[in-house]
Scaffold this motif. Structure first.
Motif, PDB file in Angstrom:
ATOM      1  N   ALA A  97     -16.645  13.032  10.901  1.00  0.00           N
ATOM      2  CA  ALA A  97     -15.675  13.810  10.144  1.00  0.00           C
ATOM      3  C   ALA A  97     -16.122  15.261  10.045  1.00  0.00           C
ATOM      4  O   ALA A  97     -17.302  15.559   9.942  1.00  0.00           O
ATOM      5  N   ALA A  98     -15.128  16.152  10.092  1.00  0.00           N
ATOM      6  CA  ALA A  98     -15.441  17.574   9.966  1.00  0.00           C
ATOM      7  C   ALA A  98     -15.871  17.853   8.527  1.00  0.00           C
ATOM      8  O   ALA A  98     -15.335  17.288   7.586  1.00  0.00           O
ATOM      9  N   GLN A  99     -16.843  18.729   8.382  1.00  0.00           N
ATOM     10  CA  GLN A  99     -17.287  19.060   7.035  1.00  0.00           C
ATOM     11  C   GLN A  99     -16.328  20.067   6.428  1.00  0.00           C
ATOM     12  O   GLN A  99     -15.747  20.890   7.125  1.00  0.00           O
ATOM     13  N   PRO A 100     -16.141  20.008   5.122  1.00  0.00           N
ATOM     14  CA  PRO A 100     -15.200  20.922   4.475  1.00  0.00           C
ATOM     15  C   PRO A 100     -15.647  22.377   4.582  1.00  0.00           C
ATOM     16  O   PRO A 100     -16.848  22.660   4.624  1.00  0.00           O
ATOM     17  N   GLU A 101     -14.671  23.261   4.627  1.00  0.00           N
ATOM     18  CA  GLU A 101     -14.959  24.691   4.664  1.00  0.00           C
ATOM     19  C   GLU A 101     -14.902  25.259   3.257  1.00  0.00           C
ATOM     20  O   GLU A 101     -14.050  24.874   2.459  1.00  0.00           O
ATOM     21  N   ILE A 102     -15.836  26.155   2.981  1.00  0.00           N
ATOM     22  CA  ILE A 102     -15.806  26.904   1.724  1.00  0.00           C
ATOM     23  C   ILE A 102     -15.931  28.374   2.064  1.00  0.00           C
ATOM     24  O   ILE A 102     -16.591  28.754   3.019  1.00  0.00           O
ATOM     25  N   THR A 103     -15.260  29.191   1.276  1.00  0.00           N
ATOM     26  CA  THR A 103     -15.345  30.632   1.519  1.00  0.00           C
ATOM     27  C   THR A 103     -16.594  31.192   0.853  1.00  0.00           C
ATOM     28  O   THR A 103     -17.180  30.570  -0.036  1.00  0.00           O
ATOM     29  N   GLN A 104     -16.975  32.364   1.293  1.00  0.00           N
ATOM     30  CA  GLN A 104     -18.119  33.037   0.699  1.00  0.00           C
ATOM     31  C   GLN A 104     -17.872  33.247  -0.796  1.00  0.00           C
ATOM     32  O   GLN A 104     -18.773  33.062  -1.613  1.00  0.00           O
ATOM     33  N   ARG A 105     -16.629  33.562  -1.161  1.00  0.00           N
ATOM     34  CA  ARG A 105     -16.290  33.772  -2.571  1.00  0.00           C
ATOM     35  C   ARG A 105     -16.457  32.473  -3.357  1.00  0.00           C
ATOM     36  O   ARG A 105     -17.011  32.475  -4.453  1.00  0.00           O
ATOM     37  N   ASP A 106     -15.985  31.341  -2.792  1.00  0.00           N
ATOM     38  CA  ASP A 106     -16.159  30.055  -3.474  1.00  0.00           C
ATOM     39  C   ASP A 106     -17.633  29.724  -3.653  1.00  0.00           C
ATOM     40  O   ASP A 106     -18.042  29.206  -4.686  1.00  0.00           O
ATOM     41  N   LEU A 107     -18.425  30.016  -2.632  1.00  0.00           N
ATOM     42  CA  LEU A 107     -19.859  29.762  -2.715  1.00  0.00           C
ATOM     43  C   LEU A 107     -20.471  30.549  -3.872  1.00  0.00           C
ATOM     44  O   LEU A 107     -21.310  30.046  -4.613  1.00  0.00           O
TER      45      LEU A 107
ATOM     46  N   THR B 248     -17.314  30.187   5.334  1.00  0.00           N
ATOM     47  CA  THR B 248     -16.486  31.135   6.082  1.00  0.00           C
ATOM     48  C   THR B 248     -16.412  32.470   5.352  1.00  0.00           C
ATOM     49  O   THR B 248     -16.559  32.540   4.140  1.00  0.00           O
ATOM     50  N   ARG B 249     -16.190  33.525   6.143  1.00  0.00           N
ATOM     51  CA  ARG B 249     -15.942  34.858   5.601  1.00  0.00           C
ATOM     52  C   ARG B 249     -14.802  35.447   6.407  1.00  0.00           C
ATOM     53  O   ARG B 249     -14.868  35.497   7.640  1.00  0.00           O
ATOM     54  N   ASP B 250     -13.773  35.888   5.723  1.00  0.00           N
ATOM     55  CA  ASP B 250     -12.580  36.460   6.380  1.00  0.00           C
ATOM     56  C   ASP B 250     -12.021  35.497   7.428  1.00  0.00           C
ATOM     57  O   ASP B 250     -11.594  35.912   8.506  1.00  0.00           O
ATOM     58  N   GLY B 251     -12.090  34.189   7.146  1.00  0.00           N
ATOM     59  CA  GLY B 251     -11.523  33.189   8.048  1.00  0.00           C
ATOM     60  C   GLY B 251     -12.402  32.802   9.224  1.00  0.00           C
ATOM     61  O   GLY B 251     -12.006  31.984  10.044  1.00  0.00           O
ATOM     62  N   HIS B 252     -13.578  33.388   9.328  1.00  0.00           N
ATOM     63  CA  HIS B 252     -14.492  33.079  10.428  1.00  0.00           C
ATOM     64  C   HIS B 252     -15.690  32.281   9.908  1.00  0.00           C
ATOM     65  O   HIS B 252     -16.249  32.610   8.859  1.00  0.00           O
ATOM     66  N   GLU B 253     -16.073  31.275  10.664  1.00  0.00           N
ATOM     67  CA  GLU B 253     -17.242  30.483  10.286  1.00  0.00           C
ATOM     68  C   GLU B 253     -18.492  31.340  10.444  1.00  0.00           C
ATOM     69  O   GLU B 253     -18.701  31.958  11.483  1.00  0.00           O
ATOM     70  N   ILE B 254     -19.316  31.376   9.392  1.00  0.00           N
ATOM     71  CA  ILE B 254     -20.533  32.182   9.455  1.00  0.00           C
ATOM     72  C   ILE B 254     -21.802  31.363   9.239  1.00  0.00           C
ATOM     73  O   ILE B 254     -22.902  31.853   9.469  1.00  0.00           O
ATOM     74  N   GLY B 255     -21.660  30.129   8.789  1.00  0.00           N
ATOM     75  CA  GLY B 255     -22.864  29.335   8.566  1.00  0.00           C
ATOM     76  C   GLY B 255     -22.548  27.940   8.077  1.00  0.00           C
ATOM     77  O   GLY B 255     -21.390  27.586   7.842  1.00  0.00           O
ATOM     78  N   GLU B 256     -23.613  27.167   7.946  1.00  0.00           N
ATOM     79  CA  GLU B 256     -23.491  25.813   7.430  1.00  0.00           C
ATOM     80  C   GLU B 256     -24.439  25.651   6.258  1.00  0.00           C
ATOM     81  O   GLU B 256     -25.557  26.178   6.279  1.00  0.00           O
TER      82      GLU B 256
END
Length: 89
Positions: free
Chosen positions: A2-12, A32-40
């Protein structure tokens, strides 16, 4: 898988306690930041301190045989056999 959920930098930043609690319980996230994946954000693997006897026995049954002669030869090759003479000049 399963794909892991995405969280925004702001949510983090704003929900860090809830997110870290989820990570501690085993959940992974893609940040994610500005819709782009930046890390896990993934939980660390914890090493077990105890191996149950049955599991150890099962691993031992499939382990290769050890040749005492080959083991000794490996030790002899790795260690200098002659001690240094502290009084030699």
């Amino acid at each position: 898988m399963a794909a892991q959920p995405e969280i925004t930098q702001r949510d983090l930043r704003t929900k860090s306690k809830e997110i870290m609690d989820a990570v501690q319980s085993g959940q992974s996230f893609t940040v994610t930041r500005d819709g782009h994946e930046i890390g896990e954000l993934v939980p660390l693997r914890r090493r077990r301190r105890f191996v149950p006897r049955a599991e150890f026995a099962a691993m031992s049954r499939t382990a290769p045989d050890i040749s005492p002669a080959a083991f000794r030869a490996d030790q002899d090759a790795a260690v200098e056999q002659e001690p240094d003479d502290p009084y030699a000049r």
